[in-house]
Design an enzyme around this catalytic site. Structure first.
Site, PDB file in Angstrom:
ATOM      1  N   GLN A  29       0.834  -1.196   0.000  1.00  0.00           N
ATOM      2  CA  GLN A  29       0.000   0.000   0.000  1.00  0.00           C
ATOM      3  C   GLN A  29       0.873   1.252   0.000  1.00  0.00           C
ATOM      4  OE1 GLN A  29      -3.815  -0.583   2.491  1.00  0.00           O
ATOM      5  NE2 GLN A  29      -2.247  -1.838   3.491  1.00  0.00           N
ATOM      6  N   ILE A  31       3.457   4.113  -1.219  1.00  0.00           N
ATOM      7  CA  ILE A  31       3.552   4.843  -2.489  1.00  0.00           C
ATOM      8  C   ILE A  31       4.940   5.416  -2.716  1.00  0.00           C
ATOM      9  CG2 ILE A  31       1.087   5.412  -2.527  1.00  0.00           C
ATOM     10  CD1 ILE A  31       1.854   8.236  -1.508  1.00  0.00           C
ATOM     11  N   ASP A  32       5.907   4.970  -1.899  1.00  0.00           N
ATOM     12  CA  ASP A  32       7.231   5.599  -1.878  1.00  0.00           C
ATOM     13  C   ASP A  32       8.285   4.970  -2.786  1.00  0.00           C
ATOM     14  OD1 ASP A  32       7.759   3.247  -0.435  1.00  0.00           O
ATOM     15  OD2 ASP A  32       7.747   4.292   1.488  1.00  0.00           O
ATOM     16  N   HIS A  47      -1.663   1.373  -4.152  1.00  0.00           N
ATOM     17  CA  HIS A  47      -2.085   2.764  -4.073  1.00  0.00           C
ATOM     18  C   HIS A  47      -1.277   3.681  -4.984  1.00  0.00           C
ATOM     19  CE1 HIS A  47      -4.005   2.034   0.148  1.00  0.00           C
ATOM     20  NE2 HIS A  47      -4.660   1.455  -0.840  1.00  0.00           N
ATOM     21  N   CYS A  55       0.492  14.806 -16.241  1.00  0.00           N
ATOM     22  CA  CYS A  55      -0.384  15.937 -16.505  1.00  0.00           C
ATOM     23  C   CYS A  55      -1.797  15.409 -16.714  1.00  0.00           C
ATOM     24  CB  CYS A  55       0.084  16.703 -17.740  1.00  0.00           C
ATOM     25  SG  CYS A  55      -1.057  18.034 -18.214  1.00  0.00           S
ATOM     26  N   CYS A  58      -2.633  16.528 -20.758  1.00  0.00           N
ATOM     27  CA  CYS A  58      -1.964  15.932 -21.923  1.00  0.00           C
ATOM     28  C   CYS A  58      -1.281  14.597 -21.633  1.00  0.00           C
ATOM     29  CB  CYS A  58      -0.960  16.912 -22.532  1.00  0.00           C
ATOM     30  SG  CYS A  58       0.553  17.130 -21.553  1.00  0.00           S
TER      31      CYS A  58
END
Length: 164
Positions: A29, A31-32, A47, A55, A58
């Site tokens: 879980q 996100i690092d 996650h 972006c 785009c």
């Protein structure tokens, strides 16, 4: 979030287990990106990751350094649109392909090691129910609601347990 974070002893131990052919995948879980920084090859980031930023207009990719060094809300260097990290924010759905792959890895594992989680965040906490292997090892500082189904429970920090 800082780009200076380094893998701890638990991350390094898991990468060694994978390199030795004893670990097939990591579902996290976090996100690092520290599992990959430690050397794990197959990591299911439930996650997402702060290392992937796109972006919203785009789709242009921007790395973590670009986001960290931005002032205010990061804007796209190509079109000026808002740059969003590829992470699951509150009330956003998880990536169904990543979930399916993580659940498949869990379902096909011989042994499931669960570490550093209270097993309180869903749906990830429910993935344990897909396990059909022989042994569940649960390593967490405190008790979890699933301690009773584990074959081995260790109530210590995972970095201390899996470290040297």
């Amino acid at each position: 979030m800082s780009g200076d974070a380094k893998p701890n002893r638990a991350h390094l131990a898991l990468a060694k287990l994978e390199a030795d052919g004893k670990l097939t995948a990591v579902a996290t879980q976090n996100i690092d990106g520290l599992h990959q920084a430690a050397g794990n090859k197959l990591v299911y980031e439930l996650h997402g990751s702060v290392h992937r930023n796109y972006c919203m207009d785009c789709g242009e990719f921007h790395d973590l350094d670009y986001v960290i060094n931005s002032t205010g809300i990061p804007s796209c260097r190509k079109c000026g649109g808002v740059v969003k990290p590829d992470v699951v924010l509150y009330e956003e759905g998880l990536d169904q392909e990543v979930i399916a792959k993580a659940v498949n890895a869990i379902a096909n594992a011989d042994c499931l090691v669960i570490g550093g989680t209270s097993l309180a965040v869903y749906p990830a906490a429910s993935f344990i129910s897909y396990f059909r292997g022989d042994n569940i090892i649960l390593i967490n500082k405190g008790e979890t609601p699933r301690d009773g189904i584990a074959d081995l429970v260790i109530h210590e920090p995972i970095g201390e347990v899996l470290g040297d």
